[in-house]
Design an enzyme around this catalytic site. Sequence first.
Site, PDB file in Angstrom:
ATOM      1  N   THR A  19       0.820  -1.216   0.000  1.00  0.00           N
ATOM      2  CA  THR A  19       0.000   0.000   0.000  1.00  0.00           C
ATOM      3  C   THR A  19       0.851   1.263   0.000  1.00  0.00           C
ATOM      4  OG1 THR A  19      -1.020  -1.237   1.806  1.00  0.00           O
ATOM      5  CG2 THR A  19      -2.212   0.671   1.009  1.00  0.00           C
ATOM      6  N   ARG A  54       8.195  -2.217   2.289  1.00  0.00           N
ATOM      7  CA  ARG A  54       8.408  -2.064   3.725  1.00  0.00           C
ATOM      8  C   ARG A  54       8.819  -3.403   4.321  1.00  0.00           C
ATOM      9  NH1 ARG A  54       3.747   1.322   6.599  1.00  0.00           N
ATOM     10  NH2 ARG A  54       4.202   2.678   4.861  1.00  0.00           N
ATOM     11  N   SER A 113       6.969   4.783   7.405  1.00  0.00           N
ATOM     12  CA  SER A 113       5.827   5.537   7.897  1.00  0.00           C
ATOM     13  C   SER A 113       5.637   5.428   9.407  1.00  0.00           C
ATOM     14  CB  SER A 113       4.581   5.090   7.149  1.00  0.00           C
ATOM     15  OG  SER A 113       3.516   5.931   7.450  1.00  0.00           O
ATOM     16  N   HIS A 114       4.494   4.887   9.817  1.00  0.00           N
ATOM     17  CA  HIS A 114       4.138   4.837  11.233  1.00  0.00           C
ATOM     18  C   HIS A 114       4.698   3.591  11.916  1.00  0.00           C
ATOM     19  CE1 HIS A 114       1.402   2.759   8.649  1.00  0.00           C
ATOM     20  NE2 HIS A 114       1.065   1.988   9.665  1.00  0.00           N
ATOM     21  N   LYS A 147       9.888   4.291  -0.692  1.00  0.00           N
ATOM     22  CA  LYS A 147       8.724   4.602  -1.526  1.00  0.00           C
ATOM     23  C   LYS A 147       9.229   5.320  -2.773  1.00  0.00           C
ATOM     24  CE  LYS A 147       6.565   7.014   1.849  1.00  0.00           C
ATOM     25  NZ  LYS A 147       5.442   7.713   2.509  1.00  0.00           N
ATOM     26  N   ASP A 205       2.808  11.170  12.076  1.00  0.00           N
ATOM     27  CA  ASP A 205       3.507   9.885  12.119  1.00  0.00           C
ATOM     28  C   ASP A 205       4.960  10.028  11.665  1.00  0.00           C
ATOM     29  OD1 ASP A 205       3.017  10.301   9.417  1.00  0.00           O
ATOM     30  OD2 ASP A 205       2.887   8.171   8.975  1.00  0.00           O
ATOM     31  N   ASP A 228       6.722   9.656   8.922  1.00  0.00           N
ATOM     32  CA  ASP A 228       7.089  10.404   7.729  1.00  0.00           C
ATOM     33  C   ASP A 228       6.214  11.627   7.485  1.00  0.00           C
ATOM     34  OD1 ASP A 228       4.917   8.729   7.166  1.00  0.00           O
ATOM     35  OD2 ASP A 228       5.364   8.677   5.038  1.00  0.00           O
ATOM     36  N   ASP A 286       2.890  12.129   7.082  1.00  0.00           N
ATOM     37  CA  ASP A 286       1.701  12.235   6.237  1.00  0.00           C
ATOM     38  C   ASP A 286       0.401  11.965   7.001  1.00  0.00           C
ATOM     39  OD1 ASP A 286       2.164   9.541   6.476  1.00  0.00           O
ATOM     40  OD2 ASP A 286       2.252   9.118   4.333  1.00  0.00           O
ATOM     41  N   ARG A 287       0.514  11.561   8.269  1.00  0.00           N
ATOM     42  CA  ARG A 287      -0.711  11.315   9.043  1.00  0.00           C
ATOM     43  C   ARG A 287      -0.920  12.407  10.081  1.00  0.00           C
ATOM     44  NH1 ARG A 287      -1.513   4.967  10.214  1.00  0.00           N
ATOM     45  NH2 ARG A 287      -1.078   4.259   8.109  1.00  0.00           N
ATOM     46  N   THR A 323      -8.126   1.433  -0.396  1.00  0.00           N
ATOM     47  CA  THR A 323      -7.152   1.978   0.536  1.00  0.00           C
ATOM     48  C   THR A 323      -5.829   2.283  -0.173  1.00  0.00           C
ATOM     49  OG1 THR A 323      -8.161   0.811   2.365  1.00  0.00           O
ATOM     50  CG2 THR A 323      -5.844   1.373   2.609  1.00  0.00           C
ATOM     51  N   GLU A 373      -8.474   9.216   4.578  1.00  0.00           N
ATOM     52  CA  GLU A 373      -8.598   7.820   4.990  1.00  0.00           C
ATOM     53  C   GLU A 373      -8.839   7.766   6.493  1.00  0.00           C
ATOM     54  OE1 GLU A 373      -6.018   4.925   2.450  1.00  0.00           O
ATOM     55  OE2 GLU A 373      -4.677   6.360   3.378  1.00  0.00           O
ATOM     56  N   LYS A 420      -0.984  12.296   1.385  1.00  0.00           N
ATOM     57  CA  LYS A 420      -1.684  12.844   2.528  1.00  0.00           C
ATOM     58  C   LYS A 420      -0.699  13.714   3.297  1.00  0.00           C
ATOM     59  CE  LYS A 420      -1.189   8.487   5.069  1.00  0.00           C
ATOM     60  NZ  LYS A 420      -1.148   7.256   4.266  1.00  0.00           N
ATOM     61  N   ARG A 479      -7.922  -6.062   9.728  1.00  0.00           N
ATOM     62  CA  ARG A 479      -8.575  -4.841  10.192  1.00  0.00           C
ATOM     63  C   ARG A 479     -10.083  -5.009  10.010  1.00  0.00           C
ATOM     64  NH1 ARG A 479      -4.019  -2.016  10.763  1.00  0.00           N
ATOM     65  NH2 ARG A 479      -2.605  -1.615   9.024  1.00  0.00           N
TER      66      ARG A 479
HETATM   67  C1  VG1 Z   1      -2.326   1.486   6.188  1.00  0.00           C
HETATM   68  C2  VG1 Z   1      -3.616   2.268   6.272  1.00  0.00           C
HETATM   69  C3  VG1 Z   1      -3.917   2.895   4.926  1.00  0.00           C
HETATM   70  C4  VG1 Z   1      -2.724   3.754   4.485  1.00  0.00           C
HETATM   71  C5  VG1 Z   1      -1.450   2.952   4.518  1.00  0.00           C
HETATM   72  C6  VG1 Z   1      -0.229   3.805   4.249  1.00  0.00           C
HETATM   73  O1  VG1 Z   1      -2.446   0.465   5.235  1.00  0.00           O
HETATM   74  O2  VG1 Z   1      -4.681   1.459   6.695  1.00  0.00           O
HETATM   75  O3  VG1 Z   1      -5.091   3.663   5.023  1.00  0.00           O
HETATM   76  O4  VG1 Z   1      -2.933   4.249   3.188  1.00  0.00           O
HETATM   77  O5  VG1 Z   1      -1.273   2.355   5.794  1.00  0.00           O
HETATM   78  O6  VG1 Z   1      -0.115   4.823   5.191  1.00  0.00           O
HETATM   79  P1  VG1 Z   1      -2.827  -1.043   5.595  1.00  0.00           P
HETATM   80  O7  VG1 Z   1      -2.767  -1.770   4.310  1.00  0.00           O
HETATM   81  O8  VG1 Z   1      -1.831  -1.510   6.623  1.00  0.00           O
HETATM   82  O9  VG1 Z   1      -4.201  -0.982   6.183  1.00  0.00           O
HETATM   83  V1  VG1 Z   1       1.385   5.492   5.598  1.00  0.00           V
HETATM   84  O10 VG1 Z   1       1.168   6.628   6.721  1.00  0.00           O
HETATM   85  O11 VG1 Z   1       2.242   4.200   5.744  1.00  0.00           O
HETATM   86  O12 VG1 Z   1       1.983   6.176   4.146  1.00  0.00           O
HETATM   87 CO    CO Z   2       2.980   7.798   6.982  1.00  0.00          CO
END
Ligand code: VG1
Ligand code: CO
Length: 545
Positions: free
Chosen positions: A18, A22, A111-112, A124, A279, A281, A283-284, A346, A365, A378, A498
């Site tokens: 997504t 990673r 990311s997070h 990415k 978060d 990086d 974006d959240r 997503t 999201e 985002k 989820r």
């Molecule tokens: C998660 C979130 C999704 C988001 C993705 C990347 O994906 O649910 O909404 O777009 O992370 O976010 P998943 O497949 O684990 O549900 V980030 O902040 O990593 O760029």
């Molecule tokens: Co992020």
Amino acid sequence: MRINYVKTTPFNDQRPGTSGLRKKTNVFKTDNYLENFIQSIFNCLADKRALVVGGDGRYHNDKAIDTIIRMAAANEIDKVMIGRGGILSTPAASCVIRKYGLSGGIILSASHNPGGPEGDFGVKFNTANGGPAPESVTEAIFRQSQRITEYKILNMGDLGPLDIEHTGKSRLYETQIEIFEPVSDYAALMNTLFDFERIRLLFKTGFLMRYDGMNAVTGPYAKSILEGILGAPQGTVVNGEPLADFGGRHPDPNLVYAKELVEAMYSPKDAPDFGAASDGDGDRNMILGRGFFVTPSDSLAVLAANAHLVPGYMGGLKGVARSMPTGKAVDMVAAKLGIPCYETPTGWKFFGALLDADLVTLCGEESFGTGSSHIREKDGLWAVLFWLNIIAARGLGVEAIVRDHWMRFGRNFYSRHDYEGLEPSAANLLMARLKDSLPGLKGRTFGAYRVESADDFSYTDPVDGLISTGQGVRIVFEDIKRLVFRLSGTGTNGATLRVYLERYEKDPGLYNLKPEEAVSGLASVADEIAHIKTILKRSAPDVIT
Ligand code: VG1
Ligand code: CO
């Protein structure tokens, strides 16, 4: 200096999910793993004019950046721009790609997800529109990664790593290198969107805010914009230093992992007026009022309903979009505004296509991600500034704004239950059985809940007509109640299920229910339909957000 041609063996696990590729940091540190993926990206690049490179500062960021710069030079990229110190938030990367018309960018972040030697690392690749590469590109990169035999890297001889701590321009082999200040372009963009003067006045009147940088990438951005440009008191930004291990934190801005901030915001005395966090990086975003939490789905709806108060959006919204599992609060706003509301799978790349075609202005999201047409990612701090602008313009606090919103549109109670670290076989079995049961669900009643429709979400992109199937199971009940099930594409420990629960109410007498109380009936139905407890052998979710 000369170019080394290094033999590599292809990898089979480099299909980006997504949000990029990673993996555990240790995987990225194995021989040729990063190099293999980066060379695969370069092999797919048609346009080699200019790339931006930066990351969220996590452990291994510096080493990876040095490798990428040397590989870029060996691969004859004309120009590489690098955020000073290797720091660049995801939204700032998107901003820079668009502002300078670059060919794309490489962002280093998981990311997070937590960082460090035991944590996660990620890469990415963003394309020229500033957004995550579309599936056609990531699939091409993946195919490359499975068959390449060699990568190119500049041998620096005795020179050691390139100095990226100071801004300036230089040359490396044939490649132009520019180290730039990672905050400036982003801050300038924010200034074009928001009423900075009004927000400055808000802080002058003694408005108190707490912004938690979670020792991730947004600290320098928040300090410069909030405390520097907007005059918020020193100390407004806490944990503002990007650290390689995020100070031991899990840089995920939610009620569980941003505990310090939540405690401060719920403190009976001297809680600030407004709280926010981002978060790893950047974006959240998480938005809090004094003793009050705004769900991301509500936040998107509030931004849409109040966009006319914000200079960058005063001209009106073209449309809005939300990912399928995201709560439907924004749908209600779109209906009232008479604008289209798109429901996408997503992941931000689907919004990118809608934004590029000028079909939507705002999107979001449920996973604490909100953004707009200003970039193609985002944007955490953008959402925070949007909220500040609304608060300043309306002269109301966070809670009052949200309660007023519910009175106008009704309340969408929302909760997400995550089951983490699952045996992939068990998680897949649950999803497979659930999908098998879908045709028989329509019209069935579970307690007070009658199934209106049940399907495995598939999306036809309105712009290019491409179809994405298997994007999550959705079960819709009468009276705007929903269950959604999907497997995470970003976890690195086994599988994550989820379950998203949503219940719409328009009786103000019910607005004070706690979200978990409000959706507890739906949670039981989720178990009855999907056999969560028996198949996963879990009695409760690991994380509720
Ligand atoms: C998660 C979130 C999704 C988001 C993705 C990347 O994906 O649910 O909404 O777009 O992370 O976010 P998943 O497949 O684990 O549900 V980030 O902040 O990593 O760029
Ligand atoms: Co992020």
